[in-house]
Every structure is written in structure tokens, then in C-alpha cells.
Design a protein around this motif. Structure first.
Motif, PDB file in Angstrom:
ATOM      1  N   SER B 166     -16.068  36.370 -10.957  1.00 14.63           N
ATOM      2  CA  SER B 166     -16.802  37.625 -10.581  1.00 14.63           C
ATOM      3  C   SER B 166     -16.794  37.860 -12.241  1.00 14.63           C
ATOM      4  O   SER B 166     -16.678  36.797 -13.445  1.00 14.63           O
ATOM      5  N   GLU B 168     -16.269  39.838 -14.725  1.00 15.53           N
ATOM      6  CA  GLU B 168     -14.885  40.965 -15.251  1.00 15.53           C
ATOM      7  C   GLU B 168     -13.235  40.229 -14.755  1.00 15.53           C
ATOM      8  O   GLU B 168     -12.366  40.016 -15.844  1.00 15.53           O
ATOM      9  N   ASN B 169     -13.325  40.207 -13.839  1.00 14.25           N
ATOM     10  CA  ASN B 169     -12.419  39.039 -13.242  1.00 14.25           C
ATOM     11  C   ASN B 169     -12.382  38.206 -12.490  1.00 14.25           C
ATOM     12  O   ASN B 169     -12.231  37.734 -11.105  1.00 14.25           O
ATOM     13  N   TRP B 187      -3.443  38.376 -15.850  1.00 15.10           N
ATOM     14  CA  TRP B 187      -3.614  39.000 -17.261  1.00 15.10           C
ATOM     15  C   TRP B 187      -5.027  39.285 -17.518  1.00 15.10           C
ATOM     16  O   TRP B 187      -5.598  39.028 -16.533  1.00 15.10           O
ATOM     17  N   SER B 188      -5.618  39.993 -17.622  1.00 14.18           N
ATOM     18  CA  SER B 188      -6.612  41.540 -18.111  1.00 14.18           C
ATOM     19  C   SER B 188      -7.356  40.280 -19.144  1.00 14.18           C
ATOM     20  O   SER B 188      -8.678  41.103 -19.225  1.00 14.18           O
ATOM     21  N   PHE B 189      -7.021  39.732 -19.892  1.00 10.80           N
ATOM     22  CA  PHE B 189      -7.696  39.209 -21.110  1.00 10.80           C
ATOM     23  C   PHE B 189      -8.357  37.487 -21.140  1.00 10.80           C
ATOM     24  O   PHE B 189      -8.811  36.999 -22.085  1.00 10.80           O
ATOM     25  N   THR B 191     -11.557  36.907 -19.780  1.00  9.50           N
ATOM     26  CA  THR B 191     -12.865  36.961 -20.202  1.00  9.50           C
ATOM     27  C   THR B 191     -13.254  37.246 -21.758  1.00  9.50           C
ATOM     28  O   THR B 191     -14.159  38.192 -22.518  1.00  9.50           O
ATOM     29  N   ASP B 192     -12.357  37.506 -22.682  1.00  9.59           N
ATOM     30  CA  ASP B 192     -12.115  38.394 -24.026  1.00  9.59           C
ATOM     31  C   ASP B 192     -12.409  37.035 -24.924  1.00  9.59           C
ATOM     32  O   ASP B 192     -12.323  36.158 -24.450  1.00  9.59           O
TER      33      ASP B 192
END
Lengths: 1064, 294
Positions: B166, B168-169, B187-189, B191-192
Motif C-alpha cells: 500500500s 499510504e499504509n 504509528w502513522s508516520f 511514509t513521511d
């Protein structure tokens, strides 16, 4: 009826207890030609099996409606009223569609289920609507008038005739699955009634995980079912049904939010879709209406809505606008705040598209009064923070700085996506570029195949009122070629003669309903039954698990006969939804239907007192006593019957009026068409093409010549309505015509008086000071008739919202954005080098009109956004127009333009004549001068006054296609009255005793329906029972006691009060 | 064991700043029976500099390596995310655009139309070796490590050429670590951006981004960050705070290569050496988690 015996016996014997028989369930009736719906059992429809008729023969007087959402429900109800048999097909186990899942509806904040449920009940109890649930259309043959539809009916595994919907099976089911009714937010047993108000209200088995169906294990539900309704042997079957027309209304599917992966739907618990949030808001939803987070159940404070998820999106979603999200997000924000004051909603949006009737006012109220925060931007991403599990939303604010802001919960406003391809293939109808059913340029309910009509979101994204309009319109068109066989296949209900009960001692039968566990789980029902038996006049008392079930109706008829009852009192739920059913039952047993009384021991008792069952039982006893005391005093009432005059009156000869008149005249009804102007066409005369490119003038010419040549249309030009008398079925109108006054009798009225263009006063945006400042209508005329004059135009500025969305006209005129885009594209086509600047506030190209907005941007049309407080300034200095505007898209920088043409997009205002016509028809107007319909959501073409209907700009600004479609809807609604010989009016009406009346006129002033007149000769008030709605306002106000509301006489009400409070 | 053979493109960093990444990659491949043949006479992929300078150059540089790979015939294995990205994008463009292919061919004097596959080592681990096999290879389950996976940009973007599940995730690295017994923190970062090559030109930007990553990783309850890109690791380790001495450590959270963790879990010799070479010392964590002795 014989085959119903076992079910009934079983139910009687085992009410509240487990069945004695514990054997493996054996199918009593094996699969095959068994009736799908309860009502089918009553009388087999012999005519259905008639051999296929060839062309030229009599068409089939039946219509198939595919899809049982609000659109399909409305179309079905209209069709049966017009005299057709309806087969209503839905792939779900019950009807109701998405509307049944919504909490509240905009812009009235009505409870969605509360306004839908009565319609569902009406469908369920109508003998001429046959339901095919769990059914798909798999084939279509034949031609208009004689279609043969092949249906595949999936097994329900529960016998609809036996099931009482008691819910015992669900309690014993061992497998739980995600509940689609709650948008998968909760779990539910495999065998269940889909939702409490479902029609049919019977259980079904979801076979995907059933232990018995898959592995032959379990079998509990069949063993526990008191009615023996579970049938594991049920098989899929194929049926062929003959119909004359087909209406499809299978709705849409929500956009899959996972495709916009940057918002983390499906990954983060606190990111939900708008449909899920609707369930979270719903009192009957997974959180009982508490606005809490999915991750931890904590109350939500900061709540974000992200608009356009899957809409206006050329990467992961669809390029069109889904039309409804701006309003539903606003509604959800307002409702969430109503549920919990601490909620702080923020809506991230691109353009606020609140274009419908009452929408702009709703939006302004949400923004200015309700504390909803609006941020104009497409949010970039949502990320979950640890350990709070808050959601971080990244966005660029209007100043251009990037911001990250934390929220407790984020709602993704998912768009509407088409779900039409399969059905379109089967039916052989075309799709448009976006995958919705392609429809006619002018009547949006016509599909590419003759005889197949479409309504609702299947045709394109739209809200409920627009779906309802299309539903009625499609019913009208479906009827168009079937008129000759009206009432051929419908059953007329024959009642036994009414028994004369005068002089008899009251013998009341008291039925106490358990409503499954709804009442029975709180109230001690046997104790209430025992108590009722002790009351005077009670000849019989017993309980039922569900007093509303089909077999209970048969049982009530039986006890009336057996115990010689002359009054019936049912203690159960609300009369709003169920009184008509019981009245019908009582009537079919030979009693006058007004000898029935209801006590509400659910909403008024068990639901609100569930924590104090003993007190609830006592209260239920009191409520029953009140009902029984009143029942003993009930009198038979007569319903009014008045003959329908089979003529129609259409007021207004614009496009809408002409379409309505033609449709009614084509259906064989003489139609008077009255137009004030010396020529037909109204505003349509000024329009040359739609934004989609359809030739309006050609269509107008066609309509005009058809109207003028139609033998059943009596056209009166340059004529005016003098006054209107009468009521539904029997109106009398005086018309002033150039040839002198005419007096006309007709059964219905359609109001299609149109609207007017806002005329900017001299000076507004330079209007009047220079001939280069023109309106869109003037530009359109030039483009059509003298394009050469525009060839040298090099710079055009268009200014939107002229006369709209301001203090004087607070509403949005809906059409101006589309018109500006249409004319901007025309200029670009004429002269690709010309610069076109459109100064706008929100670009409201809803639905597929977004395609043209995109095209305009591709062609280099420039869009400049301004604020209401800082509008563009037009001045004619040094001989040339100059426009200065603060462009909010570039942080309010002033842009100076030197156009050689300034085009004002003037709004639509109401027809000034409406203020004279309204009082003559006794129908209300909005504060903006548009006519006010009976209900903004579900009755968009009806007036509260029966027999009068509404279409076109007289209702609200709208496009030509929307106007003409609404006209077809109004004509269909009118046809449903004209198709009948008589109209029957309520028995519960006010009556004035002329011997007592003092002629004070207090009641006349009070009546909202103009139903009371003063008889000057006798000096007394007289109630017109055809207009009376039985509200009782007049009776309560009458100082001399002359005015009485039948069925609610003082003696009857005082008996109830005494029953509750003792003798005071 | 698997029959996997690749032409190996080491890339510059793996013999310089990210030597521990290159060495550990080669070691785990050998241990898992993945046969690597180093691409003869390989040259720089151009990294981020070339495609910001000259478009044809940015395709021609990897084109030269692709031409060499074409001669060998085998699929190419890459470990650096930037090399992987440049090679993949160049290959796609050369194969799709004959005019460009000819231009590149003229520039490098060889045929760059390599039709084999360009693979990243993480892709091979997850999709060819498979997580079940990896689990079997684990001798020392890495319990006690609470990691956040850090994909950065180039492993997942552009999604048309990248392998991750994916954009985004992505979960490939998550699942890889779980197979090793690592506790993967949500955690949501993932691919930052770390700031990439702005490391030298706009250090302030990189510092801001890197600080955010550490802060969010701490909030997620992680005690290490695991990556698959030498540029990301370099930025994370060296650009924590503004100041003249960028080596000053404020976030003592180690940043590790996924290959090092695999080597550790397989108890390959050399693991200690690679871990010790990090700027942010992972040894205290390893000791605390009882994965290594002092």
C-alpha cells in the motif's frame, strides 16, 4: 386460508412459551410456486398467468419496481393509487433502502425513520403491491406494454406467512455477524428481522455462516420458533412476471473510503465514513446516539468532516460531485452538537454546495448560529497519534500555510458511486460516462429503453426530495401507455356489511401486545390482561406476541365474531403507524372502523420506564383502562365520499405546465391550461441550450405544437385565475380570458407558475451605465442569434450571485453557476483566445455539471473567488469597464480586470403573481415567495391542501430538466386522484351544531386548512368535511361548545381523564 | 533452501556511510542461500542529484548499470531505496519510450533495454523467501524490541513502480519484523519524508522532519526505528537538532536496518560489529532487551 391454520394454532398455543414439538424442522411447504408476500396468499392473481400478449393487444396493467428504497416505495404507492398492480423487487430481505439507516434528514431535521416508516407500512399493507424480497432481476423480454421479467428469488429460510417477527429465533442463534443495518459497526445474529421497522417484518437467515445450512449442525432457530416458520429446505427459485412498464430505483453504493488511503479509513478506528457516523448519531444505532469514539468509547469533542472523499476526485475516485455531502455534513455537525453540546465540528470543504430549497439558510445558520466551523481546503491527510489515538489532520489553510490539527474523530464524507452496470445489462438500458443509468435530456426518468424508467441515485447523485420527485415522475411515465388497462389487475377490497351497533351494550375486546420483548420484557403483560378483564364493558381480554402480525389480524377477526365484540382496544405501540392496520382489521370483521381505540404502552410506557418494571406495569394498566373507557363510548363515524371530476387545471404555460398538461391529457383527462402571457414557454423561451448541449428551443417548439394540437387540452392564453373554490376532486375555478370569464370544474390543480429573473437595479455592478454590462440571458441570446457580434471579444468577466445569497435573497439560485460555465464554454468555442474570468463565491456545479466546470478550467477559464462582504467593483472609467476584485484564492490580493464584456449571473426570483395566487388556492408561500410544499423531504410536489400540486420554478430555482421532471411528477400525483371515481375523506372531522353555534367565527380564524366557512344566511360556521384534517383546533376553541371533533367528544375525553385520575 | 540468484547492485552508500547495511545485506543473503553476483563495473545511480539536474542524465546513469545487467541476464537486487527507485523508474521509461532508449544508448554506448526484474531486498525477503521461512530461521526472537517501521518515500512511491502493498499504509516491513519477534508499534508516520538530500542544502528542513519522526515514534511507545534506506538512516542519525554539531544526540532512539535485525535474529557473526558502528548507539537497548551482552 386452510394452510395458515398450523401457524396460527402454533402461535396461539405457545404464546410466550417454547413449542412442545422439538423435532427437526421439516418444510411444511416445499419450495416451488409459493407466494413471496403475505398479501399474495389472500387471492391468487389469476391474471398474472395470462399468456403473453402480442403487440397491439391490451397492455399489462402492472408495473415492476426494482429497488425498495424511498424512490421505489414512492413509485409503488403512486402506481397503486393510479390503478396498477405493482411488483416491488428488492435484493435485500426488506424494503427501506439507505433512508432507513439515516438518523435525521436535512434541511428539516426530521427523524428519517419516523417519516419513512409509515410509507413502508403502507406498502406492506397494500393488497396491490406484491413484494419480492431477496430477489434479483435476471432477464427481460418483450416490449413496452408487455414485458416479461425473469426474477431469481433467493431462499429466505423463513416462511413469511408464519413468521410473526417475535425475535425468539435471534435470541437462540449461535453465530453473530456484522450488522449491515448498523454499517457493520455492531454484530447481529444470522437469523433476524433486518431492523425493527422492517417491511416485511419477518426474519430471514443470512446463509453465509449458518451452521445448519453449511454443516447440518445447530438447528436451534427452527426448534425454538413458536410459529414453526423456519424452513431450511427453502430453495432458490425462478419466476417470470408480466408487466407493462418497469421502474428501476436500486440506488447507489457509498464510495469505498479505503481508496483514499491517505485518510487511513480501515486502519484508524477513529476515522469513520459518513454513513457510519449517521448510525452513530442514530438513537437505534450501535452507540444509542452517543457521539463517542470507536477506539475507546470516549465522548468526541473535536470532530472533523472531510468533504469530497471520492467525489470531484480524478485520482482515486469520481470526477463528478456527489451533490449531497455538503448538506449531510452540515446536518451531521448540527445534530452531533445537539446530542452533545461540547462537540466542536469542523468541516473541510472545497466549495460549499448548499443549492437546494432551504439549504443555504441551513448552512448559514449552522455557520453563524450553531457554531459549526468551516475551513475551505481539501484536507491532505489524516494520521493517528499515539497513545491518544487522536487523528491529526494536515491541511493548507486559506492563508496558504500548512497546518496540522488534532481531532478526536474524523468523518469522511464519502460520495455516491454507481451500482448500475449489472442491472443495466440485464435490462438493456444504457449507462452514462460515469456508470449511472443514462437518462433523457429533458425528462430525467426516461432510460434509453422505452418502457423502462429510472429514479433516484441510480440515475445520478441526488438527495431524497429529488429522488421522490423522480419516483412520482417515473410512475407517471410508466402509466403513460397503460391507461387503458387501469384497475384491470388490482384487487378491490370488499368488506362485509357494517353491523349496526346502536343500542347495543358496549362489548369491548382488549388486546394487549407484548411487542416481542419491547413491551413484554418490561411490563407484566399477563397482569395487565387480568386487570383488563375486571374492567366494566370488557367482554374479552388476551395478549399477543405481536398484535400487528398478519396472523394476529385473523385472530382479532375471530374473537370479534366469537365473543360478539362491538368495540376493540389494542394496547401496543403508536397509532401513528399502526392505527390504520387495526382499523382495517376491525372493518373487515364487520365493525365500523372507528369503533377501535389504541393505547400506547410502548413509546409511552415500556420504552421510557424500562428501569422500573413494576411501575411500568401499573402505568400500562392505567393506559389500558383509559383506552377501554373511551372505547366503550365510541360511536360509528361516517367517511366522506365525494365524486371526482375527471378534469385537471394546470396554472402556468411554461415548460413545466406544458409537460404536466400533456401528460394528463395523454392519460385521457381533459386539462385546462391557463397562461397569463399571450404565448407559451415561460422562462424556457430565453434558454437555447442546456449545459449538456440539448437543444431547448427545438424541444420547446415540440411541446408548444403538441399542446396546441391536443384535443384534450383547453388552452387559455392571456388569461388569469379569478378565484378558486372547492376541494380535492371538486374544484370550481373562474378564469378571466380575453373572450370573457369562464367557469371551470376540475378535480385537481397543478401550480406551475414559474419564476422570474432578478433585475439588477441601475448601478449594481455597473448595470445600466454601459451597454457592455449585460446579463447571462442577454449573452445567451447573443451567442445563439448573433455570434458574430462576440467574435472580437477578448476579455469577459462574469459575476456570480447577482441577486442571490444576499440579505435580500438569502437563497441560492442553483442554476447560475451552470449557466456561467455553459456560456463561458460557448465563448471559448467561438473565440479560444478570449480570456474568461468568472468571479464566484462557491462554484456549485453539482452532480455531473462538474464535468463542465473541469472542462472550462482545462480550456483556461479563470475562476476568481470573492467573499460576500467584498464583492467585485465594476466601474466605467475612461470609457471602458474595469473590474476590481479581491481574489480569495490568492489570499485576497486585488485583481484588476479590463474586460470588454461584463456578464452578470442574475438569480431566479419568485413570480410576483404567486403572492396573489397563493391565497386564492389557500396554499402557503415561503418568505422568498416560492410556493411551500406539504413536506420538503417526502412530499416535494404536493401541497398540504389535498388535490393541489406543484412543479417548476414556482417551487424553487431549478434547471429545465429538473422542472420538467417535477412537472411529470406533479402530473402523476394528480393522475392518482383523477384515476379514482371517488375520494374518501376521514371520519374524524369537526362538526358544528348549528343550533348551538353563536357565529363568533373563532373557529374560522383558527383553521389552518380553510375548512370552515361562515354561512351568512344562518349566521353559523359550517365545516367542509372534505377539507377538514381533524386536528381539533376549532373544537378546543369553540366558546359555546357547538364545535365538536368526532371521535374526540368531551364525554369521550373526560372518560379517559377519569379513568386515569378518578373522579375529580 | 531457495534457488534465488541475483545480479547484485550494491550502490555507493553501502560501501561508505551505510557499510553496515551493505555488509549485513550480503551476510543475510548468503545465510539464506540467495546467490549474489556483483554487477561488474557498476556506477552511481545518480541518486537525487541527477534527476534534479538533467532528466536524460538521470535515466542514463542507471541505464549504464541496466545495460550491464542485461549482459548478465539475471534479475537485479538492490538494497538502497534511492538506487531501487532510480533503477526502476529508468527501466520503466527506457522500455516504454524507444526514443529515450535510443538517446540513452547513444550516451552510454550500450543497450540499456534490460527486461529482467529490478528487486528490492525487502521485497525478496517478504515475497520470495516468505515470512514462514524467515520465522524458521529465527534462532533469537527479538523480543523486547518495540519498533516502528520507517519506509520513507522511495520504497513506496511512486506506487506504479514500487512493490509495497500500500502506498499510504504499507505493511511489508511490519510483517517482516513481526516474523523476527519484534513488537511492531502502530504509528502513522511510516511514509513521511525524512528530508532526503536536503540534508546538506536545507539542514533546517531535515532537522524539523527528523525531529517529528522521533517524537512521534516515542509517542507510539517504540524503542527503535527500523528502516530500509541509507539516506533515511543517515538523516535520522545525524540531523536530530539544529546546531553546529549535528552529532549531538537528543533522541537516544536507535535507528536500525532491517537486515541487521535479521542477522541478529539468525545470530550471524558480524551483527555486533554492524550495530556498534551506528551513531546512535543501539547497544544499551540490545543489552536491556537481553539480545546481547555488554
Amino acid at each position: 386460508m386452510a394452510e395458515k391454520e398450523p401457524a396460527k394454532k402454533a402461535a396461539k398455543k405457545t404464546a410466550g412459551k417454547k413449542p412442545a414439538a422439538k423435532k427437526k424442522p421439516a418444510a411444511k411447504k416445499t419450495a416451488g410456486k409459493k407466494p413471496t408476500a403475505k398479501k399474495q396468499a389472500k387471492k391468487p392473481v389469476a391474471k398474472k398467468a395470462a399468456p403473453a400478449a402480442g403487440p397491439g393487444e391490451q397492455p399489462v396493467g402492472a408495473v415492476m419496481v426494482v429497488g425498495g428504497g424511498i424512490g421505489g416505495v414512492q413509485a409503488s404507492l403512486d402506481l397503486v393509487e393510479m390503478g396498477y398492480r405493482v411488483y416491488l423487487v428488492d435484493s435485500s430481505p426488506s424494503i427501506g433502502g439507505v433512508m432507513g439507516q439515516l438518523d435525521k434528514t436535512f434541511p428539516t431535521n426530521d427523524c428519517s425513520m419516523c417519516i419513512l416508516s409509515p410509507k413502508l407500512v403502507e406498502v406492506g399493507s397494500n393488497k396491490n403491491i406484491e413484494l419480492y424480497m431477496l430477489t434479483d432481476v435476471v432477464g427481460l423480454q418483450g416490449e413496452p406494454g408487455h414485458f416479461e421479467v425473469t426474477l431469481r428469488v433467493r431462499p429466505r429460510y423463513v416462511d413469511l406467512e408464519k413468521c410473526t417477527g417475535c425475535g425468539i429465533c435471534s435470541e437462540h442463534c449461535r453465530v453473530k455477524v456484522k450488522d449491515p443495518y448498523n454499517a457493520d459497526l455492531s454484530r447481529t445474529p444470522l437469523i433476524r428481522v433486518p431492523f425493527p421497522q422492517a417491511v416485511p417484518g419477518a426474519a430471514f437467515i443470512d446463509p453465509t455462516k449458518c451452521l445448519y445450512l453449511l454443516r447440518g449442525k445447530c438447528g436451534d432457530c427452527a426448534e425454538e420458533c413458536p410459529a414453526g416458520a423456519v424452513d431450511y429446505e427453502d430453495k432458490e427459485r425462478t419466476e417470470k412476471v408480466e408487466v407493462g412498464s418497469i421502474i428501476v430505483s436500486t440506488g447507489y453504493k457509498p464510495f469505498d473510503a479505503k481508496k483514499r488511503a491517505e485518510y487511513g479509513y480501515g486502519v484508524y478506528d477513529n476515522v469513520v465514513t459518513s454513513l457510519e457516523f449517521e448510525r452513530i448519531l442514530a438513537a437505534n444505532g450501535p452507540t444509542s446516539g452517543h457521539v463517542v469514539r470507536r477506539s475507546d468509547g470516549e465522548p468526541v469533542k473535536k470532530l472533523a468532516f472531510i468533504q469530497c472523499v471520492g467525489s470531484r476526485d480524478s485520482t482515486a475516485g469520481n470526477t463528478y460531485c456527489s451533490s449531497v455531502c455538503c448538506m449531510y455534513a452540515t446536518k451531521q455537525s448540527v445534530i452531533a452538537k445537539e446530542h452533545a453540546r461540547e462537540v466542536q465540528p469542523t468541516i473541510f470543504f472545497i466549495d460549499m454546495r448548499t443549492y437546494g430549497k432551504g439549504f443555504e439558510e441551513y448552512y448559514q445558520n449552522a455557520k453563524n448560529e450553531k457554531g459549526v466551523r468551516y475551513v475551505r481546503c481539501l484536507a491532505s491527510y489524516a494520521k493517528e497519534l499515539q497513545p491518544t489515538r487522536n487523528i491529526l489532520v494536515g491541511y493548507t489553510d486559506p492563508d496558504g500555510s500548512t497546518v496540522e490539527e488534532e481531532f478526536d474523530m474524523v468523518v469522511l464524507c464519502v460520495g455516491i458511486t454507481p451500482d448500475a452496470a449489472g442491472l443495466a445489462g440485464v435490462l438493456g438500458v444504457g449507462l452514462n460516462d460515469h456508470g449511472f443509468i443514462a437518462s433523457d435530456d429533458f425528462l430525467s426518468v426516461k432510460s434509453s429503453r422505452e418502457g423502462v424508467y429510472v429514479c433516484g441515485a441510480l440515475e445520478g447523485p441526488k438527495d431524497i426530495p429529488d429522488s421522490v420527485i423522480q419516483a412520482s415522475a417515473s410512475a407517471g411515465l410508466a402509466s403513460s401507455r397503460l391507461g387503458v388497462c387501469r384497475c384491470e389487475l388490482t384487487e378491490h377490497v370488499e368488506y362485509p356489511p357494517e353491523k349496526d351497533v346502536s343500542g347495543e351494550e358496549p362489548r369491548v375486546g382488549a388486546v394487549i401486545c407484548r411487542c416481542g420483548t419491547n413491551i413484554g420484557g418490561v411490563v407484566d403483560v399477563p397482569a395487565v390482561v387480568d386487570y383488563a378483564k375486571t374492567l366494566p364493558n370488557v367482554a374479552f381480554a388476551d395478549e399477543r406476541l405481536y398484535a400487528c402480525s398478519q396472523d394476529a389480524q385473523e385472530w382479532i377477526r375471530e374473537i370479534i365474531r366469537e365473543h360478539d365484540l362491538n368495540r376493540v382496544m389494542v394496547a401496543s405501540c403508536t397509532p401513528r403507524t399502526h392505527q390504520p392496520l387495526f382499523r382495517e382489521t376491525v372493518r373487515s370483521a364487520g365493525l365500523n372502523k372507528y369503533l377501535f381505540e389504541m393505547a400506547n404502552i410502548r413509546e409511552h410506557c415500556s420504552w421510557v420506564h424500562m428501569d422500573i418494571p413494576d411501575d411500568a406495569t401499573e402505568k400500562a394498566k392505567m393506559l389500558c383502562k383509559m383506552g377501554i373507557e373511551k372505547a366503550a363510548l365510541l360511536e360509528p363515524l361516517e367517511e366522506g365520499v365525494s365524486q371526482v371530476i375527471h378534469n385537471a387545471m394546470v396554472i402556468g404555460g411554461g415548460g413545466a405546465g406544458m409537460v404536466a398538461a400533456l401528460q394528463l391529457a395523454d392519460a385521457g383527462f381533459k386539462t385546462y391550461l391557463v397562461e397569463r402571457e399571450p404565448e407559451l414557454g415561460g422562462q424556457m423561451r430565453h434558454i437555447y441550450a442546456t449545459v449538456e448541449g440539448a437543444d431547448v428551443q427545438a424541444y420547446l417548439g415540440e411541446l408548444e405544437s403538441r399542446v396546441k394540437g391536443h384535443p384534450d387540452i383547453d388552452l387559455m392564453l392571456s388569461s388569469d385565475i379569478e378565484d378558486v373554490d372547492g376541494y380535492i376532486g371538486k374544484f370550481h375555478t373562474r378564469v378571466r380570458t380575453p373572450k370573457g370569464p369562464r367557469e371551470l370544474d376540475h378535480g385537481v390543480v397543478i401550480v406551475a407558475t414559474g419564476g422570474a429573473e432578478y433585475v439588477p437595479p441601475p448601478g449594481e455592478y455597473g448595470r445600466g451605465s454601459d451597454e457592455r454590462v449585460i446579463t447571462q440571458v442577454e449573452l445567451e441570446k447573443l451567442l445563439a442569434e448573433d455570434p458574430g457580434s462576440l467574435e472580437d471579444v477578448r476579455d469577459v468577466v462574469m459575476i456570480q450571485c447577482v441577486g442571490s445569497r444576499n440579505d435580500e435573497h438569502p437563497y441560492c439560485s442553483k442554476i447560475c453557476c451552470g449557466v456561467a460555465i455553459k456560456n463561458a464554454l460557448a465563448i471559448k468555442e467561438l473565440n479560444p483566445g478570449a480570456a474568461v474570468n468568472v468571479c464566484y463565491r462557491d462554484l456549485r456545479t453539482y452532480g455531473f455539471k462538474e464535468d463542465y466546470y473541469l472542462k472550462a478550467r482545462d480550456l483556461g477559464v479563470n475562476f476568481i473567488r470573492f467573499e460576500k462582504e467584498d464583492p467585485p467593483r465594476v466601474d466605467i472609467s475612461f470609457g471602458d469597464p474595469r473590474v476590481r476584485v479581491a481574489d480569495q484564492n490568492i489570499r485576497g490580493e486585488e485583481v484588476v480586470l479590463n474586460p470588454d464584456l461584463v456578464v452578470l449571473s442574475t438569480g431566479v426570483i419568485s413570480n410576483p403573481g404567486a403572492r396573489e395566487l397563493g391565497p386564492k388556492l389557500k396554499v402557503p408561500l415561503t418568505s422568498d415567495g416560492f410556493f411551500l410544499e406539504a413536506h420538503v423531504k417526502l412530499r416535494p410536489v404536493d401541497f398540504a391542501t389535498d388535490g393541489i400540486f406543484l412543479a417548476g420554478l414556482a417551487h424553487y430555482p431549478k434547471t429545465i430538466t429538473e422542472s420538467l421532471t417535477q412537472a411529470a411528477a406533479a402530473a402523476a400525483r394528480a393522475e392518482s386522484i383523477l384515476a379514482k371515481e371517488n375520494v374518501v375523506t376521514e371520519g374524524v372531522v369537526a362538526r358544528v351544531d348549528p343550533n348551538v353555534c353563536s357565529g363568533c367565527k373563532a373557529c374560522i380564524e383558527l383553521c389552518s386548512y380553510e375548512a370552515i366557512e361562515f354561512d351568512a344566511a344562518k349566521g353559523v360556521a359550517v365545516v367542509n368535511r372534505s377539507l377538514c384534517k381533524g386536528c381539533g383546533a376549532c373544537a378546543a376553541a369553540c366558546p359555546s361548545g357547538a364545535n365538536r371533533l368526532l371521535g374526540f367528544k368531551p364525554g369521550q375525553i373526560i372518560a379517559q381523564i377519569k379513568a386515569a385520575c378518578g373522579s375529580l | 533452501m531457495s534457488e534465488l540468484r541475483f545480479t547484485y547492485y550494491p550502490g555507493c552508500s553501502q560501501s561508505g556511510s551505510a557499510e553496515e547495511y551493505g555488509d549485513s545485506s550480503e551476510a543475510v543473503c548468503q545465510a539464506l542461500g540467495i546467490e549474489l553476483t556483483e554487477l561488474p563495473d557498476w556506477s552511481c545511480c545518480g541518486a537525487s542529484s541527477a534527476h534534479m539536474t538533467n532528466d536524460v542524465l538521470s535515466v542514463a546513469l542507471p541505464g549504464r548499470d541496466l545495460a550491464a545487467a542485461k549482459r548478465l541476464g539475471q534479475d537485479v537486487l538492490v538494497v538502497c531505496a534511492a538506487c531501487y527507485s532510480r533503477m526502476k523508474i529508468s527501466q520503466e521509461r527506457i522500455l516504454a519510450d524507444e526514443e529515450l532508449a535510443r538517446e540513452v544508448e547513444a550516451a552510454i554506448g550500450a543497450d540499456p533495454r534490460f527486461a529482467g526484474k529490478v528487486r528490492h531486498l525487502l521485497d525478496v525477503m517478504v515475497n520470495d523467501i516468505g515470512l514462514a521461512t524467515l520465522k524458521e530461521e529465527v534462532l533469537l526472537p527479538l523480543e523486547g524490541l518495540k519498533a516502528v517501521p520507517y519506509y520513507g518515500c522511495l520504497l513506496v512511491r511512486p506506487p506504479e513502480v514500487c512493490f509495497c502493498d500500500s502506498v499510504e499504509n504499507p505493511t511489508d516491513l511490519d510483517r517482516f519484523m513481526e516474523a523476527l519477534g519484534v513488537e511492531v508499534m502502530p504509528w502513522s508516520f511510516k511514509t513521511d519524508c525524512c528530508g532526503g538530500s536536503l540534508s546538506l542544502s536545507r539542514t533546517d528542513v531535515v532537522e524539523k522532519l527528523v525531529n517529528k519522526l522521533f517524537t512521534r515514534a516515542e509517542e507510539a511507545g517504540a524503542n527503535c526505528i527500523v528502516a530500509a534506506c541509507p539516506m533515511c538512516v543517515a538523516n535520522l542519525e545525524m540531523r536530530q537538532r539544529p546546531g553546529k554539531l549535528s552529532f549531538k544526540i537528543n533522541h537516544p532512539m536507535p535507528v536500525l536496518y532491517f537486515t541487521e535485525l535479521l542477522a541478529l535474529a539468525m545470530t550471524l557473526p558480524g551483527a555486533r560489529k554492524w550495530l556498534e558502528s551506528h551513531i546512535i548507539d543501539p547497544m544499551p537497548l540490545m543489552v536491556q532487551a537481553k539480545l546481547m551482552s555488554v
